[in-house]
Design an enzyme around this catalytic site. Structure first.
Site, PDB file in Angstrom:
ATOM      1  N   HIS A 184      43.945 -29.388 -10.011  1.00  0.00           N
ATOM      2  CA  HIS A 184      43.576 -30.408  -9.031  1.00  0.00           C
ATOM      3  C   HIS A 184      44.251 -30.195  -7.686  1.00  0.00           C
ATOM      4  O   HIS A 184      45.323 -29.587  -7.590  1.00  0.00           O
ATOM      5  CB  HIS A 184      43.896 -31.793  -9.583  1.00  0.00           C
ATOM      6  CG  HIS A 184      42.966 -32.206 -10.681  1.00  0.00           C
ATOM      7  ND1 HIS A 184      43.391 -32.615 -11.907  1.00  0.00           N
ATOM      8  CD2 HIS A 184      41.619 -32.241 -10.725  1.00  0.00           C
ATOM      9  CE1 HIS A 184      42.342 -32.889 -12.663  1.00  0.00           C
ATOM     10  NE2 HIS A 184      41.257 -32.669 -11.965  1.00  0.00           N
ATOM     11  N   ASN A 201      39.885 -39.814  -8.108  1.00  0.00           N
ATOM     12  CA  ASN A 201      40.814 -38.672  -8.210  1.00  0.00           C
ATOM     13  C   ASN A 201      42.254 -39.121  -8.416  1.00  0.00           C
ATOM     14  O   ASN A 201      42.865 -39.694  -7.516  1.00  0.00           O
ATOM     15  CB  ASN A 201      40.676 -37.796  -6.966  1.00  0.00           C
ATOM     16  CG  ASN A 201      39.377 -37.018  -6.995  1.00  0.00           C
ATOM     17  OD1 ASN A 201      38.305 -37.621  -7.089  1.00  0.00           O
ATOM     18  ND2 ASN A 201      39.466 -35.717  -6.960  1.00  0.00           N
ATOM     19  N   ASN A 254      46.476 -34.829 -30.617  1.00  0.00           N
ATOM     20  CA  ASN A 254      46.558 -33.546 -31.338  1.00  0.00           C
ATOM     21  C   ASN A 254      47.418 -32.530 -30.583  1.00  0.00           C
ATOM     22  O   ASN A 254      47.545 -31.383 -30.988  1.00  0.00           O
ATOM     23  CB  ASN A 254      45.158 -32.971 -31.621  1.00  0.00           C
ATOM     24  CG  ASN A 254      44.418 -32.566 -30.352  1.00  0.00           C
ATOM     25  OD1 ASN A 254      44.952 -32.690 -29.248  1.00  0.00           O
ATOM     26  ND2 ASN A 254      43.205 -32.082 -30.521  1.00  0.00           N
ATOM     27  N   ASP A 262      43.702 -35.346 -34.818  1.00  0.00           N
ATOM     28  CA  ASP A 262      42.589 -35.013 -33.933  1.00  0.00           C
ATOM     29  C   ASP A 262      41.480 -36.045 -34.131  1.00  0.00           C
ATOM     30  O   ASP A 262      41.080 -36.292 -35.277  1.00  0.00           O
ATOM     31  CB  ASP A 262      42.096 -33.605 -34.333  1.00  0.00           C
ATOM     32  CG  ASP A 262      41.098 -33.048 -33.350  1.00  0.00           C
ATOM     33  OD1 ASP A 262      40.307 -33.829 -32.782  1.00  0.00           O
ATOM     34  OD2 ASP A 262      41.120 -31.823 -33.149  1.00  0.00           O
ATOM     35  N   ILE A 264      47.425 -38.981 -18.199  1.00  0.00           N
ATOM     36  CA  ILE A 264      47.065 -40.380 -17.911  1.00  0.00           C
ATOM     37  C   ILE A 264      47.433 -41.277 -19.092  1.00  0.00           C
ATOM     38  O   ILE A 264      47.940 -42.387 -18.919  1.00  0.00           O
ATOM     39  CB  ILE A 264      45.568 -40.500 -17.535  1.00  0.00           C
ATOM     40  CG1 ILE A 264      45.320 -39.678 -16.262  1.00  0.00           C
ATOM     41  CG2 ILE A 264      45.170 -41.951 -17.320  1.00  0.00           C
ATOM     42  CD1 ILE A 264      43.866 -39.557 -15.852  1.00  0.00           C
ATOM     43  N   ARG A 274      37.081 -37.188  -1.240  1.00  0.00           N
ATOM     44  CA  ARG A 274      37.398 -37.801  -2.528  1.00  0.00           C
ATOM     45  C   ARG A 274      38.235 -39.056  -2.298  1.00  0.00           C
ATOM     46  O   ARG A 274      38.855 -39.223  -1.249  1.00  0.00           O
ATOM     47  CB  ARG A 274      38.206 -36.840  -3.420  1.00  0.00           C
ATOM     48  CG  ARG A 274      37.460 -35.596  -3.858  1.00  0.00           C
ATOM     49  CD  ARG A 274      36.393 -35.919  -4.889  1.00  0.00           C
ATOM     50  NE  ARG A 274      35.718 -34.716  -5.365  1.00  0.00           N
ATOM     51  CZ  ARG A 274      34.668 -34.154  -4.755  1.00  0.00           C
ATOM     52  NH1 ARG A 274      34.172 -34.678  -3.648  1.00  0.00           N
ATOM     53  NH2 ARG A 274      34.103 -33.083  -5.269  1.00  0.00           N
ATOM     54  N   TYR A 315      30.969 -31.913 -17.512  1.00  0.00           N
ATOM     55  CA  TYR A 315      32.017 -32.926 -17.721  1.00  0.00           C
ATOM     56  C   TYR A 315      31.448 -34.330 -17.511  1.00  0.00           C
ATOM     57  O   TYR A 315      31.575 -35.213 -18.375  1.00  0.00           O
ATOM     58  CB  TYR A 315      33.188 -32.654 -16.760  1.00  0.00           C
ATOM     59  CG  TYR A 315      34.172 -33.782 -16.722  1.00  0.00           C
ATOM     60  CD1 TYR A 315      34.829 -34.187 -17.881  1.00  0.00           C
ATOM     61  CD2 TYR A 315      34.436 -34.474 -15.541  1.00  0.00           C
ATOM     62  CE1 TYR A 315      35.726 -35.247 -17.862  1.00  0.00           C
ATOM     63  CE2 TYR A 315      35.325 -35.522 -15.510  1.00  0.00           C
ATOM     64  CZ  TYR A 315      35.966 -35.913 -16.672  1.00  0.00           C
ATOM     65  OH  TYR A 315      36.842 -36.967 -16.651  1.00  0.00           O
ATOM     66  N   ILE A 344      41.075 -23.765   0.204  1.00  0.00           N
ATOM     67  CA  ILE A 344      40.123 -24.888   0.282  1.00  0.00           C
ATOM     68  C   ILE A 344      38.748 -24.366  -0.100  1.00  0.00           C
ATOM     69  O   ILE A 344      38.256 -23.395   0.488  1.00  0.00           O
ATOM     70  CB  ILE A 344      40.125 -25.503   1.696  1.00  0.00           C
ATOM     71  CG1 ILE A 344      41.486 -26.172   1.925  1.00  0.00           C
ATOM     72  CG2 ILE A 344      38.970 -26.481   1.868  1.00  0.00           C
ATOM     73  CD1 ILE A 344      41.602 -26.952   3.214  1.00  0.00           C
TER      74      ILE A 344
HETATM   75  N1  UFG Z   1      40.017 -28.303  -4.083  1.00  0.00           N
HETATM   76  C1  UFG Z   1      40.336 -27.306  -3.189  1.00  0.00           C
HETATM   77  N2  UFG Z   1      41.294 -26.403  -3.535  1.00  0.00           N
HETATM   78  C2  UFG Z   1      41.951 -26.469  -4.727  1.00  0.00           C
HETATM   79  C3  UFG Z   1      41.620 -27.506  -5.631  1.00  0.00           C
HETATM   80  C4  UFG Z   1      40.642 -28.414  -5.266  1.00  0.00           C
HETATM   81  O1  UFG Z   1      39.752 -27.199  -2.118  1.00  0.00           O
HETATM   82  O2  UFG Z   1      42.813 -25.596  -4.957  1.00  0.00           O
HETATM   83  C5  UFG Z   1      38.990 -29.283  -3.689  1.00  0.00           C
HETATM   84  C6  UFG Z   1      37.808 -29.318  -4.644  1.00  0.00           C
HETATM   85  O3  UFG Z   1      36.870 -28.338  -4.330  1.00  0.00           O
HETATM   86  C7  UFG Z   1      37.319 -30.752  -4.424  1.00  0.00           C
HETATM   87  C8  UFG Z   1      38.589 -31.536  -4.115  1.00  0.00           C
HETATM   88  O4  UFG Z   1      39.552 -30.562  -3.728  1.00  0.00           O
HETATM   89  O5  UFG Z   1      36.506 -30.803  -3.307  1.00  0.00           O
HETATM   90  C9  UFG Z   1      39.117 -32.278  -5.307  1.00  0.00           C
HETATM   91  O6  UFG Z   1      39.132 -31.376  -6.415  1.00  0.00           O
HETATM   92  P1  UFG Z   1      39.954 -31.657  -7.729  1.00  0.00           P
HETATM   93  O7  UFG Z   1      39.847 -30.432  -8.584  1.00  0.00           O
HETATM   94  O8  UFG Z   1      41.306 -32.137  -7.370  1.00  0.00           O
HETATM   95  O9  UFG Z   1      39.205 -32.883  -8.393  1.00  0.00           O
HETATM   96  P2  UFG Z   1      37.637 -33.105  -8.676  1.00  0.00           P
HETATM   97  O10 UFG Z   1      37.113 -33.947  -7.549  1.00  0.00           O
HETATM   98  O11 UFG Z   1      36.926 -31.835  -8.972  1.00  0.00           O
HETATM   99  O12 UFG Z   1      37.642 -33.883 -10.036  1.00  0.00           O
HETATM  100  C10 UFG Z   1      38.421 -35.019 -10.249  1.00  0.00           C
HETATM  101  C11 UFG Z   1      38.562 -35.264 -11.732  1.00  0.00           C
HETATM  102  C12 UFG Z   1      37.246 -35.646 -12.303  1.00  0.00           C
HETATM  103  C13 UFG Z   1      36.613 -36.779 -11.531  1.00  0.00           C
HETATM  104  C14 UFG Z   1      36.558 -36.467 -10.089  1.00  0.00           C
HETATM  105  C15 UFG Z   1      36.049 -37.691  -9.417  1.00  0.00           C
HETATM  106  O13 UFG Z   1      39.038 -34.105 -12.396  1.00  0.00           O
HETATM  107  O14 UFG Z   1      37.480 -36.113 -13.591  1.00  0.00           O
HETATM  108  O15 UFG Z   1      37.855 -36.134  -9.632  1.00  0.00           O
HETATM  109  O16 UFG Z   1      36.175 -37.674  -8.051  1.00  0.00           O
HETATM  110  F1  UFG Z   1      35.367 -36.974 -11.938  1.00  0.00           F
END
Ligand code: UFG
Length: 322
Positions: A188, A169, A32, A51, A12, A220, A140, A206
Site C-alpha cells: 500500500h 484506504n 490461521n 482456518d 485490521i 483515494r 478482490y 507512482i
Molecule cells: N500507489 C502508488 N505507488 C505505490 C503503491 C500505490 O502509486 O507504490 C498508488 C496506487 O496505484 C493507488 C493508490 O496509490 O492509486 C493507493 O493504492 P494502495 O495499494 O495503497 O491501495 P488501493 O487503493 O489499491 O486499495 C486499497 C485497499 C482495498 C480497497 C481500496 C479502496 O487495499 O481493499 O483501498 O480505496 F478497496
C-alpha cells in the site's frame, strides 16, 4: 459481549481487538496465521489456531464459546494480487465466509460484522454513497461483493443481522505502537512512501499520472486503522442492542491524490518520487460519503491524513531494525 474476531491476528483485526478490549469486551480470536502474527494477538484475547475454510476448525470454537457477535477480517485483500490469482481470492474470501455463516447458523449466532471494501464500487465518479451501483473492476472487489450478497441472502432466510463495512484506504498504527502493518506485507501507498524516507527504499514509484484527476494521479480516501477499528466496536454494540442490518462506508469523506500523499510524507523527510506506468485494477478515484456511519453509529473519525502518515512513520521506524 463475547465477540469472535476471525482474523484477529492480522493488521485490521488486531487493531479491532485492541479497541474491543479497551471497551471491556471479551474477545475470542480465530486465525490461521497465514498473514497474521501471534505477536499481534492481544494478551487478554483467547486465541484459537484454525482456518475458516475448514468447518471443523470453526465448529471447535463455537462448541467451546458462547459467542454474541462475530467479526470477519480473514480475507485476502491485495488488489493487484487478486488480478493475478483470482481463484485463490474466490476460495479464501467467498468459501471462508460461506463456511463461517453455515456454522454460525447451526449454532444460532446471528449477529455479524463483515469487512467489505470500497473496491465494490469500481470506477465510481464522485463521492460513493452506500446505495450507489456496485460494479467492481478487480477480483478482490468481486469476491467482497459476492460475500455481501451471500450475507444478505442468509440474513433474509435465517433472521441474521449484519453490519457490512466498506473500507476505504486504511493505514497507520495503534498509538501504543505495539501493533501495526508488518514489513513483509507492504503493497500500500503510505507504508511504501514511508519506507522511502527511512532508508529502506530509495524512492516511491507512482503508478500512473495520466488519470482524469486534478494532478493525474489516483484519488483515494485515507482512514486511520484505529478509527476504523472503533467503528467496529460501535457496530457490534449496534447489533447487540437490536439494530437492523446495514451496509456502511468507512472513510473520511475527503480525497487525496497519490502526489498529495507523497507531499504529506515529504513534510516529515525528503521523499524521492518516480513516475511509473499504471497498475492493473486501479480506479481513478474512490472517496467515501461517511454520513451514514456518523448518523447510524455516531462514528466520527479522529485522525487526518497528516496523523495517519505520522503514525505509520512512527511504527515503521520502530520495527525497521527488527
Ligand atoms: N500507489 C502508488 N505507488 C505505490 C503503491 C500505490 O502509486 O507504490 C498508488 C496506487 O496505484 C493507488 C493508490 O496509490 O492509486 C493507493 O493504492 P494502495 O495499494 O495503497 O491501495 P488501493 O487503493 O489499491 O486499495 C486499497 C485497499 C482495498 C480497497 C481500496 C479502496 O487495499 O481493499 O483501498 O480505496 F478497496
Amino acid at each position: 459481549m463475547k465477540v469472535l474476531v476471525v482474523g484477529g491476528a492480522g493488521y485490521i483485526g488486531s487493531h479491532t481487538v485492541y479497541e474491543l478490549i479497551k471497551d471491556n469486551q471479551e474477545v475470542i480470536i480465530l486465525d490461521n496465521l497465514s498473514s497474521g502474527y501471534k505477536e499481534l494477538v492481544h494478551p487478554k484475547a483467547k486465541f484459537y489456531l484454525g482456518d475458516i475454510k475448514v468447518k471443523s476448525d470453526v465448529e471447535n470454537v463455537f462448541k467451546q464459546e458462547k459467542i454474541d457477535v462475530v467479526m470477519h477480517f480473514a480475507a485476502k485483500l491485495i488488489v493487484p494480487e487478486s488480478v493475478k490469482e483470482p481463484l485463490a481470492y474466490y476460495y479464501n474470501n467467498v468459501e471462508g465466509v460461506r463456511v463461517l455463516l453455515e456454522v454460525m447458523n447451526e449454532h444460532n449466532v446471528k449477529k455479524f460484522v463483515f469487512s467489505s471494501t470500497a473496491a465494490v464500487y469500481g470506477e465510481a465518479s464522485g463521492v460513493c454513497q452506500e446505495d450507489m451501483i456496485t460494479k467492481p473492476i478487480n477480483p478482490y472487489g468481486e469476491t467482497k461483493l459476492a460475500c455481501e450478497r451471500m450475507i444478505s441472502w442468509v440474513a433474509n432466510a435465517h433472521d441474521f443481522k449484519f453490519v457490512i463495512f466498506r473500507y476505504f484506504n486504511v493505514a497507520g498504527a495503534d498509538e501504543s505502537l505495539k501493533i501495526g502493518l508488518m514489513k513483509d506485507q507492504l503493497t500500500h501507498l503510505i507504508p511504501l512512501a514511508i519506507q522511502g524516507i527511512i532508508g529502506i527504499r530509495d524512492h516511491l514509484t507512482i503508478y500512473g499520472n495520466d488519470y482524469p484527476t486534478k494532478d493525474g494521479t489516483c484519488v483515494r480516501d485515507y482512514i486511520h486503522v484505529s478509527d476504523l477499528a472503533s467503528a467496529h466496536v460501535l457496530g457490534a454494540h449496534y447489533l447487540f442492542e437490536g439494530g437492523k442490518s446495514e451496509t456502511i462506508n468507512l472513510g473520511s469523506s475527503q480525497g487525496f491524490t497519490v502526489l498529495e500523499v507523497a507531499q504529506a510524507v515529504n513534510e516529515i523527510a525528503p521523499l524521492k518520487v518516480v513516475i511509473g506506468p499504471r497498475r492493473d485494477g486501479d480506479p481513478a478515484e474512490l472517496i467515501a460519503s461517511n454520513e451514514k456511519a456518523q448518523r447510524i453509529l455516531k462514528w466520527v473519525p479522529k485522525y487526518e491524513l497528516k496523523d495517519i502518515v505520522l503514525s505509520d512513520y512512527n511504527y515503521r521506524k520502530k520495527i525497521s531494525n527488527r
